[in-house]
Design an enzyme around this catalytic site. Sequence first.
Site, PDB file in Angstrom:
ATOM      1  CD  GLU A 261       4.653  -4.552   4.040  1.00 13.55           C
ATOM      2  OE1 GLU A 261       4.973  -3.501   4.621  1.00 13.55           O
ATOM      3  OE2 GLU A 261       3.650  -4.646   3.310  1.00 13.55           O
TER       4      GLU A 261
ATOM      5  CG  ASP B 181       1.768  -3.339   0.329  1.00 11.02           C
ATOM      6  OD1 ASP B 181       2.492  -2.838   1.198  1.00 11.02           O
ATOM      7  OD2 ASP B 181       0.523  -3.226   0.311  1.00 11.02           O
TER       8      ASP B 181
END
Length: 715
Positions: free
Chosen positions: A395, A359
Amino acid sequence: MKQTLHHHTQRKISSGRAVPLGATPMPSGVNFAVFSAHADEVFLLLFDSDAAAPTDCIKLFRAKDIWHVFVHSIGPGQLYAYKARGRYAPAKGMRFNEHKLLIDPYAKALTRKYRNDPSGRLYGYNPQSPKKDLVMDTRENMCKVPKCIVVDDAFDWQNEKQPAIPMEKLIIYEVHVKGLTQHRSSGVKNPGTYLGLVEKIPYLKSLGINCVELLPVQEFFIRQALIDNGLSEYWGYNTLAFFAPESSYASGCYPGCQINEFKTMVRQLHKAGIEVILDVVYNHTAEGNELGPTLSFKGLDNTAYYALRGTHLERYRSYVNHSGCGNTINAENPMVVKMVVDSLRYWAQIMHVDGFRFDLAPVLFRRKGVFHPNAAFYRLLLREPVLKHVKFIAEPWDMSTYQLGKFPRGWSEWNGKFRDTLRHFVKGEPGWIRETARRMTASADIYARVKRMPFNSVNFITCHDGFTLYDLFAYNTKHNELNAENNKDGSNDNHSWNCGTEGETNSSQIAGLRRRLIKNALCCLFFSMGTPMLLGGDEFLRTQKGNNNAYCQDNALSWFDWSLLEKNSDIFGFCRKAIALRKKYAVFHNKNFPAKRRRDETVFPHVRWFGKDLKSPLWEDRNGRIICCEIDGRRFSMRRGNYVLFLILNSHAISHMALLPQYKGMRWHRIIDTGLKGERSFAAEGKEPLSKEQGYYEAQERSVVLLISKKHRKA
């Protein structure tokens, strides 16, 4: 400040060792080691039960920046936590508070969820000050804090072997552990748990999934602001303990059972040939900004663990916030980077996971505050043999930067450009044919030029963050009112289309159009080069009623309603067949980009793009809504097939006649035509009907057609 910590124990102790960090059980006891560069003293507290007062308070020995002790005659199952004494100087980032019980950053399991309330905060308000200055909160939080558990890593893996599926052959299914089975319609014995997911393995196999990407399963913290509004930290992007599996996803039989149940889940998935990728959140922690609670890192060494900003003239040193969540970990501190890599090694080696999706990954790749692909984190990662064959997916953005295509070789990325382009095209916006061709050929314009691989592009149209696939074609705007933020949260830029009516409809025409667009989107996803990722539940039209930011909705809005599987069995069947077709035809599994590429969008030698007239596409046509693609199995690598696939993508509101190429001794058969209703839209394998016209095919409005040309046997 009054000192409350005092060394007291009747147990035999010795200095122990500074490595490894964490609690390490040994034959004669347990070695404890924790990092803090700026503490004056660190104390280990031992507990007989989660609710009891500490039985021992042991002052640790110091070796440089590591505090350690060996406690004899204890073992796995022992409960513990830390307290630290040090300087209180907020202007210089020092936030030690000996009144707060702290969770070990290397804890492998916690006894339960943190019982949040204001007593967990580092500060309180000074009621005597007209400006309500922040002062140290001296309230004890002992009963609120879950205790760390000393863990034995032993587990019966039953000769399990990790599937080791090549990246180019993955079919990724992004799913929430609890959400998959929590709904009463799930029919499992252990709803909302790791074991509940095990019960759904036959379903995943029937769909054709060979990899699950689990939303965060590291122990997370629920913020008080959400609790006050009757909400929860459902997605789990608020990590409290990077080594500990989320305790609420276990059956709750005994403290620490989450570890064995997580391992059981992984073992059974592997036995079924399904890999496990974890969505991990190392970019920030659950402690928030300077007004947030002290749970672990702040109380052990705030200046080491976090990237801080401000000068000595400022009253309270604040936090760099690249994460948008209040703080950012200090990925330039060697001990913090070591903690992240140690955590990854633990999950890969001890918990047997196959990969990680990071993330807000750019946070970990910063050098002097700026993104750099060869940052300290990556250099340390390269030295870990255990992680050599682990899959890494980034990401590629955070709150400050967007770095698609700029991560190191070997790293894959969530391709946000694929998502946005295909949304524009499928809903019928003109002028997107060039971008569509680029994205469907593994975004060679992004990845080939930096010597990356086609499978480094993780293609997706929907994910947990945003609309579901059904909602993408049912809502023009977000509907996040239930999130208690006045509908201000979540993206306003969704590229969605409600097909004429916002939300649910009784119109069969609109409902039919939505289903057609959903099938079109699934075709674009699974018949593209790169690695496809399907949002769990999209295969049977899961809906969040237009909520595109359901991070706080731990309820039926987010959970899988399995009654929709029967209701939307046609979409499930279509999706299952699309996955099977992708697996069958190796032309979609490209390992490499060709050494030489043409200047147009014909990237691979076996892939050619056409307009509907079989001429080169008018790439710059601002009104273009139709494009065709030939995928020639006869020219694919050394494994020459005897077939040619022809894909017609028509996002126009009118039908188009597309000319078909001709091959000696071969004839066209229809596999897919989303313009047809029901099961006719996807022919059964081996029963693809012969096309009535061999020179052309009429693609209905807003449809995708897939034809196959194969050798024709004369009767």
